[in-house]
Design a protein around this motif. Structure first.
Motif, mmCIF file in Angstrom:
data_model
loop_
_atom_site.group_PDB
_atom_site.id
_atom_site.type_symbol
_atom_site.label_atom_id
_atom_site.label_comp_id
_atom_site.label_asym_id
_atom_site.label_seq_id
_atom_site.Cartn_x
_atom_site.Cartn_y
_atom_site.Cartn_z
ATOM 1 N N ARG A 344 -6.944 -84.504 -8.259
ATOM 2 C CA ARG A 344 -8.145 -83.927 -8.875
ATOM 3 C C ARG A 344 -9.038 -83.424 -7.754
ATOM 4 O O ARG A 344 -9.256 -84.126 -6.769
ATOM 5 N N THR A 667 -10.129 -78.974 -16.701
ATOM 6 C CA THR A 667 -8.680 -79.043 -16.524
ATOM 7 C C THR A 667 -8.064 -77.683 -16.210
ATOM 8 O O THR A 667 -7.073 -77.598 -15.474
ATOM 9 N N ALA A 723 -7.781 -83.948 -21.221
ATOM 10 C CA ALA A 723 -7.075 -83.401 -20.056
ATOM 11 C C ALA A 723 -5.582 -83.653 -20.170
ATOM 12 O O ALA A 723 -4.755 -82.774 -19.880
ATOM 13 N N LEU A 741 -4.872 -80.727 -10.636
ATOM 14 C CA LEU A 741 -5.983 -80.127 -11.357
ATOM 15 C C LEU A 741 -6.770 -79.214 -10.413
ATOM 16 O O LEU A 741 -6.885 -79.504 -9.225
ATOM 17 N N PRO A 742 -7.339 -78.093 -10.957
ATOM 18 C CA PRO A 742 -7.170 -77.565 -12.304
ATOM 19 C C PRO A 742 -5.892 -76.747 -12.412
ATOM 20 O O PRO A 742 -5.313 -76.330 -11.405
#
Length: 755
Positions: A344, A667, A723, A741-742
């Protein structure tokens, strides 16, 4: 806009502002509680005093009824909460709770939210805990006030309380006699503690709770009346703009402020170390002077930011400590093994209205600050420390801001305004951040790295689970002045408090890292990063967003390995009946068994119980993928939520819908960009978000009714499951799993291109 500017405290309200505070000797007011025997005159010296009984919700922290409920002789009612309205609709839900137990119409209540001079100290409005804490406190306080009013009326009428009923701000007897609430408390100013038990109304008798009530904060926003702190205008108010450093480690080395000072309307240029601001009579004068001042400033910059091109390696390099989040049995790699690494990026709150605050240093030495902070009391403490003022001299009043859900720039803007106001004696000062300042300087949601290794046994069940996550702390909210940018930039700079690894039931970076599914052997570790090269803090759901994304993506892969349906596979490993109920309801309303996807469309599922102790949420999605362009669009989302007793079903739907849309945006689009020196994603072009053209055609929210159950909160339940549902729908549509992500167009094209 009329604003009460004097310093008001609850104590001053109690002792001499002309109002009457509801509070009674509780005695035998509650039929279920027998009268306690009189205590001995002299307790045995060897007997320690008994600790006070625990009270429901936030009542345990502010135990007196007059902190929560006030009734005046004119029969007006005021209810207080230390929680702040952030757009989550909590003002409406708490109002419903109070109205229900007081047996009055919601319109009959004046509702006061977070204000250090008037309301209880309930810390931060965070973690989807407002209903659990403040809602529970207000409900019990209101129920006790109602019971005490009945008891007082019974005494006056000479009849039993059971012969009376409360209704419409009055107590009515069966023989037709009545007395208003205001008459019952007239001439009395009482101040006693609440009791552990309350005669709460039962769900079958509700008139207000459980029913939709239009949001009380919406009308002003729709018709253009003052609604936000941005709208606040005080007599004689000046406008200020801050000149931020160009990068986090920049030092101001040279400044020629003469040109800015000579500009029309400029009142003052404020410099304190690296803190630089301009004050003017009108707002656009302040903006122009800010730009002139920025051009005249010379900064020395250093490369202190991590290498974004290899962020996972940077996160592992910064690890300093490892904490065990959960452990059971002995994880093993015997059997079918699935291993994956998920990431992330840093992400922003992206408040549509950049942060704003107003402050006024008054001639009596007190400071008023209007802010959209999520914690007026902690912010007061931090500002007081920064300015070396006694806390009681600082008064922080909450006003809404247009965008929040976590620790954004609100507290920093409040500190900016407070510091500048001390340099402009007596006049209110309004500070408004610019868009590039909001993007560059707000605290970000931390980047994360998650590694999973899961093993299946011969029966197709998860036998072993090993989960490792790398992350900073997810909360650096004000507790000390070092959390505020203005305090950090002063010549006598305050340093941030050292980050500490803290593992608790509600979680932080480790939130939801421990799967709720039944797994006999598991180990969950948090590899803690105390150093924060980018400034980070709380963003909606904290670590729960990325952890649930990683866990639920892995669950789908394990289901594929066993050739099981993803929903059936989840139910196979779920014992909690309330979790099973939301999974089954979401699947049923989506038409999971019947959903045959056309080419380039896929379906995905996600589930979590927020923090593993709050609301349950499951969501199924249908998404369309364009392999040639890499565009992903969610067509529809169908969710089911169980957040305990329902207060306002519309509020639950609003929050769940909004959470799903925000999670889709995170996301598919959102990531902070930076080089080794500066943040480079400083506007909506360089930091894209979900646009109207990409919003799903439909978002359904189905609420599981749980009458009589505790409030569980709603606001952050959707982030992780949504997500995961997006990720799993893309996997179903393309046959390719995306781990980072994303899911940008470039990443999807690259994944599909490797087919």
């Amino acid at each position: 806009m009329s604003i009460l500017q004097g310093q008001i405290t609850r104590r001053s309200v109690i002792v001499g502002t002309g109002c009457l505070v509801v509070s009674f000797s509780l005695g035998r007011a509650f039929a279920q509680a027998p009268a306690a025997p009189a205590p001995p005159t002299t307790p045995p010296p060897t007997t320690p005093p008994a600790p006070p009984a625990s009270l429901p919700g936030s009542l345990d922290d502010d135990r007196f009824l007059d902190s929560w409920i006030r009734i005046d002789p004119d029969n007006s009612i005021t209810v207080f909460t230390g929680k702040a309205e952030l757009g989550q609709g909590i003002r409406t839900a708490l109002l419903q709770v109070a109205a229900e137990e007081l047996e009055v119409d919601p319109a009959d209540i004046e509702f006061i939210t977070a204000d250090t001079g008037r309301t209880p100290n309930e810390g931060f409005t965070a973690g989807s805990q407002s209903m659990q804490n403040s809602g529970t406190a207000i409900r019990n306080a209101a129920a006790q006030v109602r019971a005490l009013l009945l008891a007082e009326a019974a005494k006056r009428f000479g009849i039993a309380p059971t012969e009376l009923r409360a209704e419409n701000k009055s107590v009515l007897a069966k023989d037709g006699r009545s007395v208003t609430y205001g008459e019952l408390v007239s001439g009395q100013v009482l101040h006693v503690e609440a009791q552990p038990q309350s005669a709460l109304k039962q769900p079958g008798s509700f008139r207000v709770m459980g029913k939709p009530l239009p949001r009380v904060d919406i009308p002003a926003k729709v018709i253009g009346r003052p609604a936000y702190v941005h709208d606040l205008r005080l007599d004689g108010m000046l406008h200020a703009r801050v000149v931020r450093p160009p990068s986090p480690a920049a030092t101001l080395t040279e400044l020629d402020q003469g040109a800015a000072e000579a500009m029309p309307g400029v009142v003052s240029v404020v410099r304190d170390g690296n803190f630089l601001a301009v004050v003017a009579e009108k707002e656009f004068q302040a903006v122009n002077a800010m730009r002139t001042l920025a051009e005249a400033a010379r900064w020395e910059e250093r490369e202190t930011l991590p290498d974004q091109t290899d962020l996972p390696a940077e996160l592992q390099r910064l690890e300093r400590e490892v904490g065990t989040v959960a452990e059971a049995g002995v994880p093993s790699s015997s059997g079918k093994v699935f291993e994956a690494t998920y990431t992330r990026p840093y992400q922003i709150h992206g408040s549509i209205g950049p942060s704003c605050a107003v402050a006024q240093m008054k001639v009596d030495g007190t400071l008023d600050v209007w802010s959209h902070t999520q914690g007026v009391f902690p912010d007061r403490a931090a500002i007081a420390e920064m300015l070396a003022m006694p806390e009681e001299k600082v008064h922080v009043i909450h006003m809404e801001g247009s965008g929040c859900y976590g620790h954004n720039g609100a507290d920093d803007a409040a500190a900016d305004a407070a510091l500048i106001a001390t340099k402009v004696s007596g006049k209110p000062v309004r500070v408004q951040w610019m868009r590039e300042q909001e993007h560059s300087w707000e605290p970000y949601g931390p980047a994360m790295l998650m590694k999973v290794s899961a093993t299946l046994d011969d029966q197709g069940r998860i036998a072993s689970w090993a989960y490792d996550l790398w992350s900073n702390t997810h909360s650096t909210r004000p507790g000390g002045a070092g959390a505020l940018l203005a305090a950090r930039h002063k010549a006598q700079a305050f340093q941030p408090e050292p980050a500490e690894l803290r593992i608790s039931p509600s979680g932080n970076g480790d939130r939801n890292a421990n799967p709720l599914y039944t797994i006999p052997n598991k180990r969950v570790l948090w590899h803690f990063l105390p150093d924060m090269p980018l400034r980070v803090s709380a963003l909606r759901a904290l670590g729960g967003y990325a952890n649930v994304f990683a866990i639920e993506s892995t669950i789908d892969e394990l289901a594929l390995m066993t050739e099981a349906d993803p929903v059936e596979f989840r139910l196979r490993h779920m014992e909690d009946p309330r979790a099973r109920a939301v999974i089954e309801l979401a699947a049923e309303r989506f038409g999971w068994d019947k959903a045959q996807m056309p080419r380039n469309r896929g379906r995905g599922f996600g589930f979590a119980r927020y923090k593993n102790l709050a609301a349950y949420l499951a969501v199924a999605m249908e998404a369309e993928v364009e392999p040639e362009t890499g565009r992903v669009r969610v067509i529809r989302a169908v969710s089911a939520i169980d957040s305990g007793e329902i207060v306002n079903p519309d509020g639950i739907r609003n929050q769940t819908e909004g959470g799903i849309l925000q999670s889709i945006s995170w996301t598919l689009y959102e990531a902070v960009a930076f080089d080794r020196t500066r943040i480079t994603s400083t506007d909506w072009s360089s930091y894209p978000i979900l646009r109207f053209a990409s919003v799903p055609d439909s978002v359904e929210v189905h609420i599981v009714e749980r009458p009589g159950e505790p409030f569980l909160g709603t606001g952050e339940a959707a982030q992780g499951p949504a997500a995961a549902a997006v990720a799993n729908a893309i996997r179903n549509a393309t046959g390719k799993r995306l781990y980072d992500l994303p899911f940008t167009r470039e990443r999807l094209r690259n994944a599909v291109g490797r087919a």
